[in-house]
Design a protein around this motif. Structure first.
Motif, PDB file in Angstrom:
ATOM      1  N   ASP A 189       0.875  -1.166   0.000  1.00 45.69           N
ATOM      2  CA  ASP A 189       0.000   0.000   0.000  1.00 45.69           C
ATOM      3  C   ASP A 189       0.915   1.219   0.000  1.00 45.69           C
ATOM      4  O   ASP A 189       1.635   1.456   0.973  1.00 45.69           O
ATOM      5  CB  ASP A 189      -0.885  -0.040   1.246  1.00 45.69           C
ATOM      6  CG  ASP A 189      -1.757   1.207   1.425  1.00 45.69           C
ATOM      7  OD1 ASP A 189      -1.536   2.218   0.728  1.00 45.69           O
ATOM      8  OD2 ASP A 189      -2.650   1.166   2.292  1.00 45.69           O
TER       9      ASP A 189
ATOM     10  N   ARG B 131       0.814   5.403  -0.684  1.00 47.57           N
ATOM     11  CA  ARG B 131      -0.161   6.493  -0.779  1.00 47.57           C
ATOM     12  C   ARG B 131       0.524   7.811  -0.425  1.00 47.57           C
ATOM     13  O   ARG B 131       1.263   7.897   0.550  1.00 47.57           O
ATOM     14  CB  ARG B 131      -1.304   6.226   0.190  1.00 47.57           C
ATOM     15  CG  ARG B 131      -2.370   7.300   0.253  1.00 47.57           C
ATOM     16  CD  ARG B 131      -3.403   6.969   1.311  1.00 47.57           C
ATOM     17  NE  ARG B 131      -4.215   5.821   0.919  1.00 47.57           N
ATOM     18  CZ  ARG B 131      -5.508   5.879   0.636  1.00 47.57           C
ATOM     19  NH1 ARG B 131      -6.144   7.042   0.662  1.00 47.57           N
ATOM     20  NH2 ARG B 131      -6.168   4.811   0.314  1.00 47.57           N
TER      21      ARG B 131
ATOM     22  N   LEU C 195      -5.204   5.810  -3.296  1.00 48.73           N
ATOM     23  CA  LEU C 195      -4.282   4.694  -3.143  1.00 48.73           C
ATOM     24  C   LEU C 195      -3.858   4.200  -4.512  1.00 48.73           C
ATOM     25  O   LEU C 195      -4.667   4.022  -5.394  1.00 48.73           O
ATOM     26  CB  LEU C 195      -4.980   3.560  -2.376  1.00 48.73           C
ATOM     27  CG  LEU C 195      -4.259   2.228  -2.280  1.00 48.73           C
ATOM     28  CD1 LEU C 195      -2.993   2.409  -1.460  1.00 48.73           C
ATOM     29  CD2 LEU C 195      -5.162   1.184  -1.636  1.00 48.73           C
TER      30      LEU C 195
END
Length: 269
Positions: free
Chosen positions: A75, A77, A252
């Motif tokens: 992830d 971001r 994201l």
């Protein structure tokens, strides 16, 4: 950005309050098993800052399989950074967005939740025994380990000639010695993590793990000097910044897997 004296006092009170929740012992069945049988997922976190703009950063959370250390989840971001950097208070700058990343994982891919997090920074090896690894551990209630690249000078610990000689005495991968402050407390361990690097790591308890378990697991996660969960989180956050130099601070986006370069940044708190 600068922190006022009043802000620092508020942060100190918050650290003292949360410090009471830190568990400095093994709490999970896998921690007590030979070779950590039962451990399947190890997480790593990192923030990489936009060049010339410290108001934005790429927050990265990765989850690797254990023991083969393959990336299962990532992830990356862009996030706004609203708190200033103040030595001893790094967690107030970085932990909020890392907690959000853990919460997204728990909501979207709960089966991939890490059983332990490795954090680029310190845990109990901290002026108030509450570094970023402790802070993140308490707020997520996950076992956390602090892994720093440089010695934080606290409780009489200094990188003097005696310390350098002790580091030179670490001849083989896995060798370590304790960091005992003038208070008499062992705040962490100095670990030679890989045979190809004489530069050690400074490992400390974050939350819900003993120091011995922390050192053993960090060593088991090292293909290079830096443990793979932290190394992959760093690589992927920096790759995201390179590919998305003008990425917005919301939304994201995953970073495609592929050939990556290695980086070793300076550790903070």
């Amino acid at each position: 950005m600068a922190a006022s004296p009043a802000q620092r006092r508020r942060w100190e009170r918050e650290q003292a309050r949360l410090r009471a929740s830190v568990l400095e012992e093994d709490t999970e069945p896998w921690q007590k098993e030979p070779q950590f049988a039962g451990l399947r997922r190890v997480g790593g976190v990192d923030l990489s800052y936009s060049k010339g703009d410290e108001s934005r950063a790429c927050a990265s959370l990765v989850v690797l399989s254990y023991p083969d250390l393959q990336v299962l989840y990532q992830d990356c971001r862009m996030v706004p950074v609203t708190a200033p950097y103040v030595a001893g208070f790094l967690a107030f700058r970085e932990v909020p967005v890392l907690v959000e990343a853990v919460q997204r994982l728990q909501q979207e891919e709960p089966q991939l939740q890490p059983q332990v997090l490795l954090v680029d920074g310190n845990g109990l090896l901290h002026p108030r025994e509450f570094g970023i690894a402790c802070h993140l551990g308490v707020l997520t209630d996950l076992p956390c380990i602090g892994v720093a690249k440089n010695l934080l000078h606290v409780d009489g610990l200094v990188r003097d000639e005696l310390h350098k000689e002790q580091v030179r005495s670490l001849q083989r991968s896995g060798e370590a010695f304790p960091l005992t402050g003038t208070s008499g407390k062992v705040l962490g361990m100095v670990l030679r993590s890989h045979s190809n690097s004489s530069r050690p790591l400074y490992v400390s308890v974050g939350h819900r793990v003993s120091l011995g378990t922390a050192v053993s697991l960090v060593r088991a996660c090292c293909r290079f000097r830096i443990p793979e969960p932290i190394r992959q989180a760093d690589i992927r956050s920096r790759e995201y910044l390179r590919r998305q130099p003008c990425a917005p601070v919301e939304g994201l986006q995953a970073v495609p897997a592929g050939p990556q370069s290695k980086k070793e940044a300076e550790s903070e708190d």
